[in-house]
Motif scaffolding. Structure first.
Motif, short mmCIF file in Angstrom:
data_model
loop_
_atom_site.label_atom_id
_atom_site.label_comp_id
_atom_site.label_asym_id
_atom_site.label_seq_id
_atom_site.Cartn_x
_atom_site.Cartn_y
_atom_site.Cartn_z
N GLU A 146 0.83 -1.21 0.00
CA GLU A 146 0.00 0.00 0.00
C GLU A 146 0.86 1.25 0.00
OE1 GLU A 146 -2.58 -0.30 3.34
OE2 GLU A 146 -4.05 -1.60 2.33
N ARG A 147 1.93 1.26 0.79
CA ARG A 147 2.81 2.44 0.83
C ARG A 147 3.47 2.66 -0.52
NH1 ARG A 147 4.10 0.38 6.07
NH2 ARG A 147 6.00 -0.60 5.25
N ARG A 148 3.88 1.57 -1.16
CA ARG A 148 4.51 1.73 -2.47
C ARG A 148 3.49 2.22 -3.49
NH1 ARG A 148 8.64 -2.29 -5.76
NH2 ARG A 148 9.00 -0.83 -7.48
N ALA A 149 2.28 1.70 -3.43
CA ALA A 149 1.24 2.15 -4.36
C ALA A 149 0.98 3.64 -4.21
CB ALA A 149 -0.05 1.36 -4.13
N GLU A 150 1.01 4.14 -2.98
CA GLU A 150 0.81 5.57 -2.75
C GLU A 150 1.95 6.38 -3.38
OE1 GLU A 150 0.54 5.92 1.44
OE2 GLU A 150 -1.49 5.05 1.58
N ARG A 151 3.20 5.89 -3.25
CA ARG A 151 4.33 6.61 -3.84
C ARG A 151 4.25 6.58 -5.37
NH1 ARG A 151 7.16 4.56 0.82
NH2 ARG A 151 7.57 2.57 -0.22
N VAL A 152 3.87 5.42 -5.93
CA VAL A 152 3.74 5.33 -7.39
C VAL A 152 2.65 6.27 -7.89
CG1 VAL A 152 3.14 3.81 -9.31
CG2 VAL A 152 4.64 2.98 -7.50
N THR A 153 1.54 6.36 -7.16
CA THR A 153 0.46 7.26 -7.55
C THR A 153 0.94 8.71 -7.53
OG1 THR A 153 -1.24 5.74 -6.74
CG2 THR A 153 -1.85 8.07 -6.96
N ALA A 154 1.68 9.09 -6.51
CA ALA A 154 2.22 10.46 -6.44
C ALA A 154 3.17 10.71 -7.61
CB ALA A 154 2.92 10.67 -5.11
N GLY A 155 4.00 9.71 -7.94
CA GLY A 155 4.93 9.87 -9.06
C GLY A 155 4.21 9.99 -10.39
N ALA A 156 3.17 9.16 -10.59
CA ALA A 156 2.40 9.22 -11.83
C ALA A 156 1.70 10.56 -11.98
CB ALA A 156 1.39 8.07 -11.87
N THR A 157 1.18 11.08 -10.88
CA THR A 157 0.51 12.39 -10.93
C THR A 157 1.49 13.50 -11.29
OG1 THR A 157 -1.06 11.62 -9.25
CG2 THR A 157 -0.89 14.00 -9.60
N GLU A 158 2.69 13.44 -10.71
CA GLU A 158 3.70 14.44 -11.02
C GLU A 158 4.16 14.33 -12.48
OE1 GLU A 158 8.19 15.83 -9.60
OE2 GLU A 158 7.00 14.49 -8.34
N LEU A 159 4.33 13.09 -12.97
CA LEU A 159 4.74 12.91 -14.36
C LEU A 159 3.69 13.46 -15.31
CD1 LEU A 159 6.71 11.84 -16.44
CD2 LEU A 159 5.70 9.56 -16.17
N GLU A 160 2.41 13.27 -15.00
CA GLU A 160 1.34 13.82 -15.83
C GLU A 160 1.46 15.34 -15.92
OE1 GLU A 160 -1.90 12.07 -17.40
OE2 GLU A 160 0.14 11.36 -17.71
N GLN A 161 1.79 15.97 -14.80
CA GLN A 161 1.92 17.43 -14.80
C GLN A 161 3.11 17.87 -15.66
OE1 GLN A 161 -0.21 19.75 -13.32
NE2 GLN A 161 1.02 21.08 -14.64
N ARG A 162 4.19 17.13 -15.59
CA ARG A 162 5.37 17.51 -16.38
C ARG A 162 5.12 17.30 -17.87
NH1 ARG A 162 10.99 17.00 -13.18
NH2 ARG A 162 10.21 17.50 -11.10
N LEU A 163 4.42 16.25 -18.23
CA LEU A 163 4.09 16.04 -19.63
C LEU A 163 3.17 17.15 -20.13
CD1 LEU A 163 3.49 12.17 -19.70
CD2 LEU A 163 5.45 13.40 -20.64
N ALA A 164 2.21 17.56 -19.30
CA ALA A 164 1.30 18.64 -19.68
C ALA A 164 2.08 19.95 -19.86
CB ALA A 164 0.21 18.81 -18.62
N ASP A 165 3.03 20.22 -18.98
CA ASP A 165 3.85 21.43 -19.11
C ASP A 165 4.65 21.41 -20.41
OD1 ASP A 165 2.87 22.26 -16.68
OD2 ASP A 165 4.65 21.63 -15.53
N LEU A 166 5.17 20.24 -20.77
CA LEU A 166 5.95 20.13 -22.00
C LEU A 166 5.09 20.44 -23.22
CD1 LEU A 166 8.45 19.26 -23.65
CD2 LEU A 166 7.60 16.91 -23.51
N LEU A 167 3.90 19.87 -23.28
CA LEU A 167 3.02 20.09 -24.42
C LEU A 167 2.51 21.53 -24.45
CD1 LEU A 167 1.00 16.75 -24.42
CD2 LEU A 167 2.95 17.38 -25.84
N ARG A 168 2.29 22.09 -23.27
CA ARG A 168 1.80 23.48 -23.22
C ARG A 168 2.89 24.43 -23.73
NH1 ARG A 168 0.87 23.50 -18.23
NH2 ARG A 168 -1.23 22.63 -18.37
#
Length: 453
Positions: A146-168
């Motif tokens: 569960e702890r690892r899943a929470e960290r992966v979720t936080a990482g995936a959310t951050e990566l989504e933001q960085r990809l959006a910034d790149l395309l923007r």
């Protein structure tokens, strides 16, 4: 299908060498001159090799180990196998009587053989009665997951933001940013315990310098990362097999829980990829009865070859269990019922058009799949229209597959061209969106396989 005997070929022996220097040095020792008191019997080869000192080196190889050969030599080399073991096996492979069949090995060889086989049996017995790793405290394992899943979720959310910034900001900004942006993002994915996205992010940094058309390639890779992120963030809505594929692409651990399949597995290809921290060995197997093609992965620390070694052309009777995931071909080696031995088996082949269709079908189950294992039947290597490019053309159909750019620069390409000589050959390799990478080839009619990787 008939067997070609139990004696290995020189090419299969040299495939065991940990590096080019060992291959060259071992070849020089593959003659009777430096050897004495050599012999073989019951899957074992031994001999004394004259060295620079007053005492010869004691060398023994256990070929009866189902996970691949094991070696023992009194020389100070830290390579496995050392040049003496390679030379001894090459001398044995010649089959000219220099390594005669002997009833019993000498005492020094027998001591080593008995000791390692006793240890293997003890480990097998202890393993049979022990519980699976981590089963002692399932509640603690659940909390860790569960702890690892929470960290992966936080990482995936951050990566989504960085990809959006790149395309923007526009893809052109990636060319100006260089590797720094991607290295930092990859480090964040490592912190999030998501090694799969971390590896993909690192590869993005090289795309802007990869030549014409790089913006389209960068957009494609960003889209695949976005798809992987969304797959994880919405994993509860996915079918179980696709959710398992997403977890495997993220790099989350999983057990090979598929039902074990016992078969006679032919070794189709074996090759290593090396990075500063790890050597990864890929071994492709084909089941003679099941028709399945499976992948074994073995790892070694930096500078050391992985322990598992199965040269091309050998076959072993064993059980394999696949890992979870849609269309998964990776498997774990289970119980082995006989040691590897040379075989004259060949996998069935398909046309180039069927190979491309097979990759397309596999993408429906795993959109992040780079390639699928395929054996092409009756193809001819020919130059392509692009300068320096090559393709494999069907001998009896108007279709062809281009070779990947990496395959064009390998010495194996010229071995393939020489083996063909303009005639059709059977070729096993990996077929993907970049083209086809040949790994092993067989001539028409009889003949041993030729490694191309």
């Amino acid at each position: 299908m008939t067997e070609q005997g139990v004696r290995w070929t020189a090419e299969q022996v040299l495939a065991l060498a940990p590096d080019a220097a060992s291959r060259k040095a071992g070849s020089k020792l593959g003659t009777a001159g430096p050897w004495s008191e050599s012999g073989s019997g019951e899957g074992t080869v031994w001999g004394l090799c004259k060295g620079s000192g007053s005492r010869p080196y004691q060398t023994v190889v256990d070929l009866a180990d189902a996970s691949g050969p094991a070696y023992k030599c009194s020389c100070p080399s830290r390579k496995f196998p050392c040049k003496h073991a390679l030379g001894l096996l090459l001398l044995w492979a010649e089959g000219d009587g220099s390594v005669p069949a002997v009833a019993e090995p000498p005492e020094w060889a027998e001591q080593w053989l008995s000791g390692r086989r006793e240890r293997a049996e003890s480990k097998r017995v202890e393993g049979g009665g022990s519980s699976a790793p981590g089963s002692a405290d399932p509640e603690a394992a659940r909390r860790r997951a569960e702890r690892r899943a929470e960290r992966v979720t936080a990482g995936a959310t951050e990566l989504e933001q960085r990809l959006a910034d790149l395309l923007r900001g526009g893809l052109a900004s990636a060319e100006q940013a260089g590797y720094g942006l991607w290295d930092e993002t990859a480090a964040r994915m490592v912190d999030a315990q998501a090694p799969g996205p971390a590896a993909r992010v690192r590869e993005l940094g090289a795309i802007p310098a990869s030549g014409p058309g790089w913006p389209a390639r960068l957009l494609e890779e960003c889209a695949l990362l976005h798809l992987l992120d969304q797959g994880w963030l919405r994993r509860d809505r996915l079918p179980d097999t696709l959710a398992a594929t997403v977890r495997s692409r993220l790099g989350l651990p999983a057990a090979a829980d598929g039902p074990p399949v016992r078969d006679r597995w032919l070794v189709l290809a074996q090759y290593d990829t090396v990075d500063p921290k790890l050597t990864t060995r890929r071994i492709w197997l084909h089941g003679a009865e099941s028709g399945h093609t499976r992948l074994l992965l073995s790892y070694g620390a930096a500078g050391r070859a992985p322990e598992l070694s199965l040269p091309v052309g050998l076959a072993l009777e064993a059980e394999l269990s696949v890992f979870p995931g849609a269309g998964q071909v990776r498997a774990a080696l289970g119980e082995q019922h006989a040691p590897p031995a040379p075989a004259a088996l060949r996998p069935p082949g398909v046309t180039t058009a069927q190979a491309a269709a097979r990759y397309g079908d596999a993408l429906r189950e795993d959109p992040w799949l780079d390639s699928v294992p395929v054996t092409l039947d009756r193809v001819i290597p020919t130059p392509d229209s692009e300068p320096g490019a090559w393709q494999l053309a069907d001998a009896e159909a108007d279709s062809a597959l281009p070779l990947t750019p990496s395959a064009r620069s390998r010495p194996g390409l010229w071995r393939l061209v020489a083996l063909s000589g303009g005639a059709p050959v059977k070729v096993f390799g990996e077929c993907g969106h970049r083209g086809f990478t040949p790994l092993t080839a067989w001539p028409e009619g009889a003949g041993a396989p030729v490694t191309l990787c």
